[in-house]
Write a protein that holds these residues in place. Structure first.
Motif, PDB file in Angstrom:
ATOM      1  N   HIS A   1       0.817  -1.098  -0.286  1.00 18.30           N
ATOM      2  CA  HIS A   1      -0.039  -0.060  -0.029  1.00 18.30           C
ATOM      3  C   HIS A   1       0.889   1.184  -0.053  1.00 18.30           C
ATOM      4  O   HIS A   1       0.526   2.286  -0.901  1.00 18.30           O
ATOM      5  CB  HIS A   1      -0.959  -0.094   1.069  1.00 18.30           C
ATOM      6  CG  HIS A   1      -2.241  -0.879   0.746  1.00 18.30           C
ATOM      7  ND1 HIS A   1      -2.124  -2.178   0.967  1.00 18.30           N
ATOM      8  CD2 HIS A   1      -3.397  -0.432   0.677  1.00 18.30           C
ATOM      9  CE1 HIS A   1      -3.241  -2.381   0.708  1.00 18.30           C
ATOM     10  NE2 HIS A   1      -4.293  -1.567   0.689  1.00 18.30           N
TER      11      HIS A   1
ATOM     12  N   LEU B   1       2.036   6.425  -6.997  1.00 19.33           N
ATOM     13  CA  LEU B   1       0.803   7.380  -7.379  1.00 19.33           C
ATOM     14  C   LEU B   1       1.424   8.875  -7.172  1.00 19.33           C
ATOM     15  O   LEU B   1       0.994   9.667  -8.044  1.00 19.33           O
ATOM     16  CB  LEU B   1      -0.588   7.294  -6.481  1.00 19.33           C
ATOM     17  CG  LEU B   1      -1.094   5.976  -6.879  1.00 19.33           C
ATOM     18  CD1 LEU B   1      -2.423   5.616  -5.735  1.00 19.33           C
ATOM     19  CD2 LEU B   1      -1.839   6.003  -8.381  1.00 19.33           C
TER      20      LEU B   1
ATOM     21  N   ARG C   1      -0.683  11.385  -9.474  1.00 15.91           N
ATOM     22  CA  ARG C   1      -1.941  10.682  -9.513  1.00 15.91           C
ATOM     23  C   ARG C   1      -2.720  10.290  -8.234  1.00 15.91           C
ATOM     24  O   ARG C   1      -3.705   9.953  -8.027  1.00 15.91           O
ATOM     25  CB  ARG C   1      -2.186   9.476 -10.548  1.00 15.91           C
ATOM     26  CG  ARG C   1      -1.689   9.816 -11.732  1.00 15.91           C
ATOM     27  CD  ARG C   1      -1.871   8.672 -12.930  1.00 15.91           C
ATOM     28  NE  ARG C   1      -3.156   7.952 -12.511  1.00 15.91           N
ATOM     29  CZ  ARG C   1      -3.234   6.655 -12.744  1.00 15.91           C
ATOM     30  NH1 ARG C   1      -2.137   5.908 -13.039  1.00 15.91           N
ATOM     31  NH2 ARG C   1      -4.358   6.208 -12.771  1.00 15.91           N
ATOM     32  N   LEU C   2      -1.897  10.965  -7.071  1.00 13.71           N
ATOM     33  CA  LEU C   2      -2.499  10.671  -5.820  1.00 13.71           C
ATOM     34  C   LEU C   2      -3.599  11.828  -5.332  1.00 13.71           C
ATOM     35  O   LEU C   2      -3.068  12.870  -4.781  1.00 13.71           O
ATOM     36  CB  LEU C   2      -1.297  10.622  -4.759  1.00 13.71           C
ATOM     37  CG  LEU C   2      -1.752  10.399  -3.114  1.00 13.71           C
ATOM     38  CD1 LEU C   2      -2.068   8.926  -3.369  1.00 13.71           C
ATOM     39  CD2 LEU C   2      -0.469  10.523  -2.177  1.00 13.71           C
ATOM     40  N   THR C   3      -4.656  11.385  -5.656  1.00 15.89           N
ATOM     41  CA  THR C   3      -5.411  12.437  -4.940  1.00 15.89           C
ATOM     42  C   THR C   3      -5.928  12.471  -3.603  1.00 15.89           C
ATOM     43  O   THR C   3      -5.570  11.315  -2.717  1.00 15.89           O
ATOM     44  CB  THR C   3      -7.201  12.222  -5.808  1.00 15.89           C
ATOM     45  OG1 THR C   3      -7.546  10.903  -5.349  1.00 15.89           O
ATOM     46  CG2 THR C   3      -6.885  12.018  -7.346  1.00 15.89           C
TER      47      THR C   3
ATOM     48  N   ARG D   1      -8.638  11.657  -1.992  1.00 13.61           N
ATOM     49  CA  ARG D   1      -9.593  10.678  -1.850  1.00 13.61           C
ATOM     50  C   ARG D   1      -8.876   9.375  -1.756  1.00 13.61           C
ATOM     51  O   ARG D   1      -9.035   8.467  -1.099  1.00 13.61           O
ATOM     52  CB  ARG D   1     -10.731  10.497  -2.947  1.00 13.61           C
ATOM     53  CG  ARG D   1     -11.547   9.237  -2.918  1.00 13.61           C
ATOM     54  CD  ARG D   1     -12.944   9.332  -3.459  1.00 13.61           C
ATOM     55  NE  ARG D   1     -13.397   8.250  -4.047  1.00 13.61           N
ATOM     56  CZ  ARG D   1     -14.390   7.610  -3.228  1.00 13.61           C
ATOM     57  NH1 ARG D   1     -14.178   7.770  -1.940  1.00 13.61           N
ATOM     58  NH2 ARG D   1     -14.846   6.453  -3.439  1.00 13.61           N
ATOM     59  N   ARG D   2      -7.944   9.278  -2.684  1.00 20.65           N
ATOM     60  CA  ARG D   2      -7.107   8.034  -2.911  1.00 20.65           C
ATOM     61  C   ARG D   2      -6.293   7.811  -1.468  1.00 20.65           C
ATOM     62  O   ARG D   2      -6.051   6.834  -1.104  1.00 20.65           O
ATOM     63  CB  ARG D   2      -6.161   7.901  -4.055  1.00 20.65           C
ATOM     64  CG  ARG D   2      -6.922   7.484  -5.425  1.00 20.65           C
ATOM     65  CD  ARG D   2      -5.962   7.609  -6.542  1.00 20.65           C
ATOM     66  NE  ARG D   2      -6.807   7.179  -7.698  1.00 20.65           N
ATOM     67  CZ  ARG D   2      -6.426   7.546  -9.055  1.00 20.65           C
ATOM     68  NH1 ARG D   2      -5.224   8.014  -9.266  1.00 20.65           N
ATOM     69  NH2 ARG D   2      -7.125   7.010 -10.182  1.00 20.65           N
ATOM     70  N   ASN D   3      -5.402   9.003  -1.562  1.00 19.84           N
ATOM     71  CA  ASN D   3      -4.748   8.938   0.006  1.00 19.84           C
ATOM     72  C   ASN D   3      -5.552   8.558   1.206  1.00 19.84           C
ATOM     73  O   ASN D   3      -4.939   7.650   1.857  1.00 19.84           O
ATOM     74  CB  ASN D   3      -4.215  10.450  -0.070  1.00 19.84           C
ATOM     75  CG  ASN D   3      -2.962  10.473   0.987  1.00 19.84           C
ATOM     76  OD1 ASN D   3      -2.113   9.583   1.226  1.00 19.84           O
ATOM     77  ND2 ASN D   3      -2.978  11.383   1.825  1.00 19.84           N
TER      78      ASN D   3
ATOM     79  N   LEU E   1      -6.112   4.870   0.724  1.00 14.85           N
ATOM     80  CA  LEU E   1      -5.146   4.017   1.226  1.00 14.85           C
ATOM     81  C   LEU E   1      -4.781   3.893   2.457  1.00 14.85           C
ATOM     82  O   LEU E   1      -4.332   2.988   3.278  1.00 14.85           O
ATOM     83  CB  LEU E   1      -3.983   4.349   0.156  1.00 14.85           C
ATOM     84  CG  LEU E   1      -4.058   3.989  -1.136  1.00 14.85           C
ATOM     85  CD1 LEU E   1      -3.427   4.761  -2.262  1.00 14.85           C
ATOM     86  CD2 LEU E   1      -3.960   2.555  -1.271  1.00 14.85           C
TER      87      LEU E   1
END
Length: 145
Positions: free
Chosen positions: A102, A109, A114-116, A118-120, A123
Motif C-alpha cells: 500500500h 501515485l 495521481r495521488l488524489t 480521496r485515494r490517499n 489507502l
C-alpha cells in the motif's frame, strides 16, 4: 539480539506507527475538515514532511525487529498452516507485506501526480484497518494456540 529486546522494539515501533496513522486518518481529518484550504496546505505539507522522516526510522525498526522475531519462529513458519499459531503468524506477515504494498502504491501515485486526496485517504484507511487486524492476530497467536 535477544528475543526480549526485539519484542520491545517491535511493540514500541508498532505503537508509534499505528498511533501516527490513527492520528492522520481520524483526528487530523476531523480537526481540519472545516478549515480553508489556504490555511491548511502549509501546515499539512510540513506535518507530512516531518511524519515521513520520523516514520522511515519507525518502519525500519518495526520491520527489522519483525524479521528478527519471525526468524525466531522459522521452524513454526516452515509449516504455515500446521498450527493455529503458525496460521495466525503467517496471516500477520502477509498483512505486514500488504501494508508495504500500500505504501509503495502511495509512493508511485505520488510520483506520477495521481495521488488524489480521496485515494490517499482510502489507502491510509486500508493500512490502518490492516494494522488493527494485525493487532488482533498478534493477540490471538498466544490466546488461541
Amino acid at each position: 539480539m535477544s528475543y526480549a529486546i526485539l519484542l520491545i522494539l517491535h511493540l514500541a515501533a508498532a505503537v508509534a506507527f499505528i498511533g501516527t496513522l490513527f492520528y492522520q486518518v481520524v483526528i487530523w481529518r476531523a480537526a481540519t475538515s472545516e478549515l480553508a484550504e489556504s490555511s491548511l496546505q502549509e501546515v499539512s505539507a510540513r506535518l507530512s514532511a516531518v511524519t515521513r522522516k520520523v516514520l522511515h526510522w519507525v518502519v525500519l525498526v518495526l520491520y527489522g525487529a519483525g524479521i528478527g522475531l519471525a526468524w525466531h519462529y522459522r521452524g513454526v513458519l516452515a509449516d504455515p498452516f500446521g498450527s493455529p499459531f503458525a496460521t495466525l503468524l503467517t496471516l500477520k506477515i502477509l498483512l505486514a507485506l500488504s501494508i508495504v504494498g500500500h505504501y509503495l502504491a502511495i509512493a508511485v501515485l505520488l510520483r506520477r501526480g495521481r495521488l488524489t486526496v480521496r485515494r490517499n485517504r482510502l489507502l491510509h484507511l486500508a493500512v490502518l484497518l490492516q494494522m488493527l487486524l494485525i493487532i488482533v492476530l498478534a493477540k490471538g497467536m498466544f490466546h488461541f494456540s
